[in-house]
Design an enzyme around this catalytic site. Structure first.
Site, PDB file in Angstrom:
ATOM      1  N   GLY A 122       0.836  -1.186   0.000  1.00  0.00           N
ATOM      2  CA  GLY A 122       0.000   0.000   0.000  1.00  0.00           C
ATOM      3  C   GLY A 122       0.871   1.235   0.000  1.00  0.00           C
ATOM      4  O   GLY A 122       1.363   1.680  -1.032  1.00  0.00           O
ATOM      5  N   SER A 123       1.108   1.781   1.199  1.00  0.00           N
ATOM      6  CA  SER A 123       1.948   2.969   1.296  1.00  0.00           C
ATOM      7  C   SER A 123       3.409   2.670   0.972  1.00  0.00           C
ATOM      8  O   SER A 123       4.138   3.529   0.505  1.00  0.00           O
ATOM      9  CB  SER A 123       1.848   3.559   2.703  1.00  0.00           C
ATOM     10  OG  SER A 123       0.559   4.078   2.925  1.00  0.00           O
TER      11      SER A 123
ATOM     12  N   GLU B 241      -3.349   8.124  -3.103  1.00  0.00           N
ATOM     13  CA  GLU B 241      -2.176   8.845  -3.613  1.00  0.00           C
ATOM     14  C   GLU B 241      -1.260   9.289  -2.478  1.00  0.00           C
ATOM     15  O   GLU B 241      -0.710  10.387  -2.487  1.00  0.00           O
ATOM     16  CB  GLU B 241      -2.598  10.026  -4.500  1.00  0.00           C
ATOM     17  CG  GLU B 241      -3.281   9.575  -5.779  1.00  0.00           C
ATOM     18  CD  GLU B 241      -3.437  10.707  -6.785  1.00  0.00           C
ATOM     19  OE1 GLU B 241      -2.594  11.616  -6.792  1.00  0.00           O
ATOM     20  OE2 GLU B 241      -4.415  10.669  -7.552  1.00  0.00           O
TER      21      GLU B 241
END
Length: 630
Positions: free
Chosen positions: A198-199, A438
């Site tokens: 994810g991040s 984002e």
């Protein structure tokens, strides 16, 4: 008085040098890879980032003063020609409520958007686009954000990130091949996130291996939560590829970016995801099974995918701030229309202090967000390469400000605000994603803090090198020691800003300047105290990030209000009042955050919070029984 300071230099410098040596001996400040880290930033001497210099307690004013205005007369005329049709589209064609209910954008709206050229706003005109600047793009995005965030996400996923890599680093051949297609009916998507990634974008598992004949890469893997994933024909996909170091001969995996077409075969997608908000935006899992990608579809070079991904995301964040500023405009308008008509206890509710306070704070948040968004877009249009921290701040600030403003608009409208008919419940659901995608705001705060600290730490390393040959570097060492002694005995002056602002705002500029000086001192203290372990001190990093966000937003408001006063705008005094109120409260927040990172009580409380969190996680939820012991 200066002689007093000078006499103290030798003794004081010994103390400072000892602390500095402890810091340098244990660290060469190396920030762990954080999502959106910019590994290709210009050298420190070339960096004009206002936020970056704050970490050294310095003012780099070139990108904030005067408030940038980069549109030519021709560009402004072009923008004016686009604004009215865009507004008319949302008034006469698009139905945001219906898009939300059917969970897709109506076909008539899609057709109208393609006809307007909305899917190719920044594609050069030679390739079928409108060739807009970032500032022109921001203005149109603001209008979209005020009307339908589902449409905004669909458009943004297509061009702000979907084919943005081709725009930024694509070869002439790639641009010639794909730009005419993405502006004439074929959707694009950005495929980065995976179930296990994810991040931490560098940990992706999707993999591409070159074919024996060297003509293709064979791609396998999957991506999740891809906006436009179920409708995109052209995708920017990131995958691990084996890369051999020419010097060592060692082969390691590095991320590479590819342009992938659905027509290559082997590309499928899952059903549209069921989401809290932005339901009109198609979000789906995308699968790649033995997809043959021509080698000429490598984007930005083999092994450079992480750099390409971060460049794309950094480049597009200002658009989210612009969209959120539009969303806030829409929410405020609805709330004002209600409050000025709704009577309670014999008066319209806009006359009551509680409601007035809400409107004032909502207006300030919108003003600051808008000021930041258009400052960044103008900096980008002026050719700046040093805007990544500012863009990250804009995304964090705007997404949180919009949530607050929409929530307060609902509160002002009471039960009516809660009803679907008003449209605000949809907006609230739609806004929530902006704090997540984002780059989550949590990760971006760490990115801002760690990147800035790394920049500040480089200066202390320079001093350490000077100590190795003190005779040759006496001027540098003495200058630094003198600065600290003068500061300690109360003779130092903060960096000046009053010459950059309108005279009526000079007192406010002095307040901000003092906070910049205090912030720089706090960063230095943290560096010396924690050394390289600062990367693990997220309680500290978050408060540094919050302080720098308040400083940057205050400066952006100062700059814009100054321009309005200088130009004699009708709203100049209103903007001045908002700026004064904003900085007054931001100043208190900065003080509280900086005190927290140095206060023994606060640091002890951080330890308590860590222990509480560990207990909750160990208990797999709330640890204590309810008061009935049941």
């Amino acid at each position: 008085m200066f002689r007093i300071a000078k006499c103290c230099v030798q003794n004081e410098s010994k103390l400072y040098n000892a602390a500095l040596r402890r810091f340098i001996s244990t660290t060469s400040v190396q920030c762990k890879t954080v999502q959106n880290a910019d590994k290709s930033s210009p050298t420190q001497a070339e960096n004009h980032s206002f936020v970056m210099h704050l970490f050294r307690g310095q003012i780099e004013s070139r990108q904030v003063f005067p408030y940038p205005n980069v549109l030519t007369d021709e560009q402004r005329e072009t923008l004016n020609m686009l604004v009215d049709p865009t507004r008319k589209f949302f008034e006469e064609v698009n139905d945001a409520g219906k898009n939300d209910q059917i969970e897709k954008v109506e076909e008539k709206s899609l057709a109208a958007l393609w006809e307007l050229g909305a899917f190719g706003l920044q594609v050069p005109q030679d390739y079928g686009g409108l060739g807009l600047t970032n500032t022109q793009y921001a203005k149109l995005t603001e209008i979209v954000g005020a009307n339908d965030l589902g449409v905004a996400v669909m458009l943004g996923a297509h061009q702000s990130i979907g084919f943005k890599g081709i725009l930024l680093v694509g070869s002439p051949e790639q641009k010639a091949k794909y730009f005419p297609r993405v502006t004439s009916g074929e959707f694009a998507a950005f495929c980065l996130t995976e179930p296990s990634s994810g991040s931490d974008a560098s940990s992706i598992r999707c993999r591409a291996v070159q074919s024996p004949d060297g003509k293709h890469y064979i791609l396998n893997g999957s991506k999740i939560w891809i906006s436009n994933g179920g409708i995109a024909e052209i995708m920017t996909v990131f995958a691990q590829t084996p890369v051999t170091d020419a010097k060592t001969g060692k082969t390691v995996d590095k991320v590479t970016a590819f342009i992938v077409e659905r027509s290559f075969g082997g590309v499928t997608n899952g059903a549209p995801e069921k989401k809290l908000g932005i339901k009109a935006s198609n979000t789906a899992e995308v699968f790649f099974e033995d997809v043959k990608i021509p080698v000429e579809n490598v984007l930005g070079g083999v092994g450079n995918g992480f750099k390409v991904a971060m460049n794309i995301l950094n480049n597009g964040r200002f658009g989210m701030a612009a969209a959120m500023s539009g969303t806030m405009r829409g929410c405020i308008k609805k709330a004002v229309e209600f409050a000025t008509q709704r009577k309670q206890f014999g008066h319209t509710i806009d006359s009551y202090g509680t409601t007035q306070e809400k409107f004032a704070r909502m207006a300030m948040l919108q003003y600051v967000t808008e000021s930041v968004a258009f400052m960044i877009s103008a900096n980008m249009d002026a050719g700046s390469k040093n805007y990544h921290l500012e863009a990250a701040i804009s995304k964090c600030f705007a997404s949180e400000a919009a949530w607050y403003v929409c929530d307060e608009a609902i509160q002002i409208m009471g039960g009516m605000g809660y009803m679907r008919e008003t449209g605000l419940e949809r907006v609230l659901r739609d806004i929530r994603i902006f704090r997540i995608f984002e780059g989550t705001n949590d990760i971006l705060r760490l990115f801002v803090a760690l990147t800035g600290i790394q920049y500040a730490g480089a200066h202390l390393k320079e001093l350490q090198n000077a100590f190795k040959n003190p005779t040759a570097n006496l001027g540098l060492i003495f200058g630094e020691a003198s600065k600290r002694v003068v500061r300690k005995v109360g003779l130092a002056s903060p960096p000046a800003m009053d010459h950059l602002v309108h005279k009526d705002l000079a007192p406010l500029s002095n307040v901000v300047a003092k906070k910049i000086d205090a912030f720089g001192q706090a960063v230095e203290m943290v560096l010396i105290k924690y050394g390289k372990s600062i990367v693990n001190e997220q309680f500290i990093l978050n408060r540094l990030a919050n302080a720098v966000i308040d400083i940057y937003t205050s400066t952006a408001a100062l700059s814009r209000a100054t321009a309005s006063l200088n130009n004699g705008l009708p709203t100049a005094n209103h903007e001045k009042l908002m700026t004064e109120a904003w900085i007054l409260e931001a100043s208190d927040r900065i003080d509280n955050n900086l005190k927290a990172i140095a206060s023994g009580k606060s640091l002890d409380n951080f330890t308590k919070l860590t222990s509480i969190a560990k207990t909750v996680c160990e208990a797999n939820g709330v640890a204590q029984l309810n008061p009935l012991n049941l």
